[in-house]
Design an enzyme around this catalytic site. Structure first.
Site, PDB file in Angstrom:
ATOM      1  CG  ASP A   1      -1.923   0.795   1.206  1.00 24.15           C
ATOM      2  OD1 ASP A   1      -2.273   1.513  -0.091  1.00 24.15           O
ATOM      3  OD2 ASP A   1      -2.458   1.453   2.006  1.00 24.15           O
TER       4      ASP A   1
ATOM      5  CG  HIS B   1       0.120   2.017  -9.427  1.00 17.85           C
ATOM      6  ND1 HIS B   1       0.012   1.412  -7.485  1.00 17.85           N
ATOM      7  CD2 HIS B   1      -0.844   2.364  -9.612  1.00 17.85           C
ATOM      8  CE1 HIS B   1      -1.137   2.211  -7.535  1.00 17.85           C
ATOM      9  NE2 HIS B   1      -2.023   2.862  -8.770  1.00 17.85           N
TER      10      HIS B   1
ATOM     11  CG  LEU C   1      11.261 -16.382  -3.621  1.00 17.87           C
ATOM     12  CD1 LEU C   1      10.545 -16.352  -2.418  1.00 17.87           C
ATOM     13  CD2 LEU C   1      10.948 -15.283  -4.062  1.00 17.87           C
TER      14      LEU C   1
HETATM   15  C1  FPP Z   1      -1.988  -0.197  -3.336  1.00 17.04           C
HETATM   16  O1  FPP Z   1      -1.698   1.230  -3.519  1.00 17.04           O
HETATM   17  C2  FPP Z   1      -1.338  -0.670  -4.134  1.00 17.04           C
HETATM   18  C3  FPP Z   1      -1.755  -0.705  -5.322  1.00 17.04           C
HETATM   19  C4  FPP Z   1      -3.855  -1.723  -5.536  1.00 17.04           C
HETATM   20  C5  FPP Z   1      -1.262  -1.527  -6.750  1.00 17.04           C
HETATM   21  C6  FPP Z   1       0.139  -3.029  -6.739  1.00 17.04           C
HETATM   22  C7  FPP Z   1       0.542  -3.017  -7.158  1.00 17.04           C
HETATM   23  C8  FPP Z   1       2.160  -2.862  -8.252  1.00 17.04           C
HETATM   24  C9  FPP Z   1       2.319  -2.438  -6.478  1.00 17.04           C
HETATM   25  C10 FPP Z   1       2.909  -2.759  -9.054  1.00 17.04           C
HETATM   26  C11 FPP Z   1       1.383  -3.655  -9.949  1.00 17.04           C
HETATM   27  C12 FPP Z   1       2.810  -4.593  -9.794  1.00 17.04           C
HETATM   28  C13 FPP Z   1       1.705  -5.724 -10.443  1.00 17.04           C
HETATM   29  C14 FPP Z   1       3.134  -6.828 -11.512  1.00 17.04           C
HETATM   30  C15 FPP Z   1       1.185  -5.365 -11.494  1.00 17.04           C
HETATM   31  P1  FPP Z   1      -2.485   2.597  -3.455  1.00 17.04           P
HETATM   32  O2  FPP Z   1      -2.901   3.447  -4.972  1.00 17.04           O
HETATM   33  O3  FPP Z   1      -3.765   2.259  -2.949  1.00 17.04           O
HETATM   34  O4  FPP Z   1      -2.168   3.497  -2.348  1.00 17.04           O
HETATM   35  P2  FPP Z   1      -2.640   4.739  -2.383  1.00 17.04           P
HETATM   36  O5  FPP Z   1      -2.987   4.626  -0.830  1.00 17.04           O
HETATM   37  O6  FPP Z   1      -1.221   5.705  -1.154  1.00 17.04           O
HETATM   38  O7  FPP Z   1      -3.340   5.654  -2.633  1.00 17.04           O
END
Ligand code: FPP
Length: 240
Positions: free
Chosen positions: A17, A34, A128
């Site tokens: 997150d 992201h 892994l």
């Molecule tokens: C949460 O942060 C993160 C996500 C919803 C996406 C996680 C994705 C990645 C780390 C990259 C994608 C990886 C692949 C393999 C597709 P948020 O956007 O909810 O952050 P915020 O809470 O700060 O808004």
């Protein structure tokens, strides 16, 4: 050396997150967070074997994330596509077996095939087991497992296997569950598998998370006393 041995015993899971906030704080579009998050996935996964983690389950896209703006959903799907295209060889080279967990029938054209190809190309990895959850909901996984029972009388173990799906020898139970980005909730992630997980919450935003943060979480995990509902060993012998 530990990294040459069979996968370590620990199953760690991470709610990645804070990508959006990390980007917004820097005046960047959320997708930039992201993008950086993919680099965090790479360095975190590569640190696992030496920390005794043999299975790493990551929450990349929840079944509820479809509600986000189409631009962000499209960007995340493009990232997934490029991750599968660009990382597969590296995963195979580093002995990492990739599994993608969650529904595949709602993913854009071509992605289910790319997932199957990446899973096949990395199937020999034993250092892994990297599990990436996409279009994933823990509650939906539990419902799907119940629907597959067909009158059987399940045990915790047999039902857990249905909930978790193919584990390829990895443990179903999560030992250590980490959430970055400062929030303290599970957000429909690993609800069955994390029944006795130790929880570790960190303020670190996912794009800045790395091997040192993972090592700190594992060290804290090592100091926790896990009782699985029982009593401390000395108390048990005192009562006997
Ligand atoms: C949460 O942060 C993160 C996500 C919803 C996406 C996680 C994705 C990645 C780390 C990259 C994608 C990886 C692949 C393999 C597709 P948020 O956007 O909810 O952050 P915020 O809470 O700060 O808004």
């Amino acid at each position: 050396m530990q990294s040459e041995a069979v996968p370590g015993p620990l199953h760690a899971a991470i709610i990645m997150d804070g990508n959006g906030r990390w980007a917004t704080q820097r005046g960047l579009p959320r997708l930039a967070g992201h993008h950086r998050g993919v680099e965090s996935i790479r360095r975190t996964a590569e640190a696992c074997p030496d920390l005794g983690i043999g299975t790493l389950t990551l929450y990349a896209f929840s079944a509820d994330n479809w509600q986000r703006p189409a631009e962000e959903v499209g960007g995340l799907m493009r990232l997934l596509r490029s991750y599968l295209r660009n990382e597969t060889q590296r995963l195979a080279r580093t002995g990492t077996r990739l599994s993608v967990v969650g529904r595949r029938d709602r993913l854009p054209d071509g992605i289910p095939e790319a997932i199957a190809a990446a899973e096949a190309a990395t199937a020999a990895g034993t250092r892994l087991h990297l599990r990436i959850c996409v279009d994933y909901s823990a509650r939906d996984a539990i419902i799907a497992a119940a629907q597959r029972l067909q009158g059987e009388d399940p045990t915790r173990e047999s039902f857990g296997k249905l909930v978790a799906g193919p584990m390829h020898g990895s443990p179903v139970d999560v030992d250590l569950l980490i959430r970055t980005g400062g929030e303290r909730r599970l957000s429909d992630f690993m609800l069955w598998e994390a029944a006795y997980a130790e929880l570790h919450f960190t303020e670190r935003m996912w794009p800045e998370f790395g091997p040192e943060d993972l090592a700190e979480a594992v060290a804290e995990f090592g100091r926790r006393e896990r009782r699985f509902g029982g009593l401390k060993a000395p108390a048990v012998s005192a009562a006997a």
